[in-house]
Design a protein around this motif. Structure first.
Motif, PDB file in Angstrom:
ATOM      1  N   GLU A 199      -7.109  -1.015  -2.320  1.00 56.37           N
ATOM      2  CA  GLU A 199      -7.225  -0.744  -3.764  1.00 56.37           C
ATOM      3  C   GLU A 199      -5.941  -0.159  -4.348  1.00 56.37           C
ATOM      4  N   GLN A 200      -5.043   0.326  -3.497  1.00 56.11           N
ATOM      5  CA  GLN A 200      -3.795   0.919  -3.984  1.00 56.11           C
ATOM      6  C   GLN A 200      -2.741  -0.128  -4.334  1.00 56.11           C
ATOM      7  N   ILE A 201      -2.941  -1.373  -3.915  1.00 54.55           N
ATOM      8  CA  ILE A 201      -1.953  -2.424  -4.189  1.00 54.55           C
ATOM      9  C   ILE A 201      -1.950  -2.751  -5.679  1.00 54.55           C
ATOM     10  N   GLU A 202      -0.784  -2.687  -6.285  1.00 54.73           N
ATOM     11  CA  GLU A 202      -0.643  -2.964  -7.718  1.00 54.73           C
ATOM     12  C   GLU A 202       0.053  -4.288  -7.999  1.00 54.73           C
TER      13      GLU A 202
ATOM     14  N   GLU B  53       0.813  -1.217   0.000  1.00 60.39           N
ATOM     15  CA  GLU B  53       0.000   0.000   0.000  1.00 60.39           C
ATOM     16  C   GLU B  53       0.847   1.268   0.000  1.00 60.39           C
ATOM     17  N   LYS B  54       1.938   1.267   0.770  1.00 59.27           N
ATOM     18  CA  LYS B  54       2.773   2.467   0.885  1.00 59.27           C
ATOM     19  C   LYS B  54       3.669   2.670  -0.335  1.00 59.27           C
ATOM     20  N   TYR B  55       4.124   1.570  -0.937  1.00 59.60           N
ATOM     21  CA  TYR B  55       5.065   1.662  -2.053  1.00 59.60           C
ATOM     22  C   TYR B  55       4.581   0.764  -3.198  1.00 59.60           C
ATOM     23  N   PRO B  56       3.421   1.049  -3.763  1.00 53.40           N
ATOM     24  CA  PRO B  56       2.761   0.110  -4.683  1.00 53.40           C
ATOM     25  C   PRO B  56       3.539  -0.226  -5.949  1.00 53.40           C
ATOM     26  N   ARG B  57       4.461   0.624  -6.368  1.00 53.09           N
ATOM     27  CA  ARG B  57       5.194   0.366  -7.605  1.00 53.09           C
ATOM     28  C   ARG B  57       6.627  -0.101  -7.364  1.00 53.09           C
TER      29      ARG B  57
ATOM     30  N   LYS C  22      -6.791  -5.985  -6.446  1.00 54.50           N
ATOM     31  CA  LYS C  22      -6.934  -6.174  -7.904  1.00 54.50           C
ATOM     32  C   LYS C  22      -6.315  -7.472  -8.402  1.00 54.50           C
TER      33      LYS C  22
ATOM     34  N   LYS D 191      -6.557   0.885   2.438  1.00 50.33           N
ATOM     35  CA  LYS D 191      -5.961   1.280   1.154  1.00 50.33           C
ATOM     36  C   LYS D 191      -5.681   0.074   0.254  1.00 50.33           C
TER      37      LYS D 191
END
Length: 353
Positions: free
Chosen positions: A280-283, A164-168, A312, A278
């Motif tokens: 939904e922020q996980i990529e 969540e904090k560093y999704p990329r 996702k 958060k």
């Protein structure tokens, strides 16, 4: 599995010793100092020491491995975990991956209350731990992108936070023995009772004790029986009062070598954990590994299933309960999930910053 409750140095020593003979390169130790580290309380430490262990070469694909409460990077080097994952041809083959195992704040050889500050040490939480891990990876080791973040129990909860904090900044996530939702219910209730038992022991003396509180071993043993071990496994191991008494006697006879202030800080750091806001922020591609008999994260509540619907690229691998599983301790044995981890890494796209 008892080491999860008490961070017993004797157990960690035997683990570290067995790792040397394992089918992967010898672990290397390192220290890095985070300058002017600011905690969530606003307090700042001019120098926060972070100890870490690495396996493999820096040229390999970087993998971050996060330990549970009371453990350390060394506690992840057991034959049941590292021996199933880091060897030649195994999912995290150390000839291909650069495996990083940090000691979290307050744990192992990283800065902690027992270094001298006692209860004046800043109150840290999981967010502080993750921030320190991130600084170690980026500033200390110069790594910009991780192939995988994998963690167990506390490390599993922190794996959710990393996503969540560093999704990329990673391709894949494997949180284990955890759920992303608020620390609550039996999980926190048992922690709270354990911590209050220690604090209310006259020996504790507000953290200024001269010897370790005598009630600590009873608090640790009670929490361990209540929250780790597996119902079926306990029934098989202790089908009579005599056998149950023997297990209790053995646990109470095991020396508690953890410092009481370190222990209280470690377990209390989970109080405000909540990675459920958060999701939904996980990529990254995410594989949640839990056991069906996990006492701390019971699947029957439906909380985990509901949370996973918001991720996702996530899926749940639930290890069926059996006499071989150990409840919350099941994920300490990687034989239950080597293939799902291998499949995740084969399928997860490789991304760059």
């Amino acid at each position: 599995m008892r080491a999860c409750c008490a961070a017993l140095s004797a157990v960690l020593l035997s683990i570290a010793t067995s790792a040397v003979a394992a089918d992967y390169p010898a672990p290397k130790q390192g220290d890095w100092v985070a300058r002017d580290f600011k905690f969530h309380t606003g307090e700042t430490m001019a120098e926060l020491k972070l100890h870490y262990t690495t396996i493999g070469e820096p040229s390999g694909q970087p993998v971050l491995v996060l330990h549970g409460t009371g453990g350390s990077g060394a506690s992840m080097l057991s034959s049941a975990f590292a021996g199933e994952l880091f060897g030649a041809g195994q999912p995290l083959d150390a000839s291909k991956y650069y495996i990083i195992l940090p000691d979290a704040i307050g744990h192992g050889k990283s800065s902690k209350p027992s270094d001298g500050m006692k209860t004046t040490f800043p109150k840290y939480n999981y967010d502080d731990m993750v921030e320190a891990q991130h600084r170690l990876v980026k500033e200390g080791l110069g790594i910009k992108h991780l192939r995988l973040v994998i963690g167990n129990s506390m490390g599993g909860m922190q794996t959710w936070m990393w996503g969540e904090k560093y999704p990329r900044e990673m391709d894949a996530l494997v949180p284990m023995a955890s759920q992303p939702t608020e620390m609550a219910s039996r999980n926190w209730m048992m922690r709270r009772i354990m911590l209050d038992t220690i604090r209310n022991d006259p020996d504790y003396n507000g953290g200024n004790y001269t010897s370790q509180p005598r009630m600590m071993k009873y608090a640790v043993a009670a929490y361990g029986v209540a929250s780790i071990g597996g119902t079926l496994a306990y029934q098989q191991q202790a089908p009579t009062a005599t056998k149950a008494d023997k297990i209790v006697d053995e646990r109470l006879a095991t020396p508690i070598t953890a410092d009481a202030n370190d222990f209280v800080y470690q377990w209390e750091s989970s109080h405000d954990y909540n990675a459920g806001e958060k999701l939904e922020q996980i990529e990254a591609s995410l594989l949640l590994i839990n056991s069906a008999d996990d006492e701390r994260n019971p699947p029957e509540t439906g909380i985990t299933d509901a949370a996973m619907k918001r991720v996702k690229n996530g899926r749940l691998y639930l290890i069926p309960a059996s006499t071989e599983t150990r409840g919350h301790g099941t994920t300490g044995n990687a034989k239950f999930y080597t293939e799902p981890v291998r499949q995740l890494l084969q399928a997860a796209p490789q991304r760059t910053m």
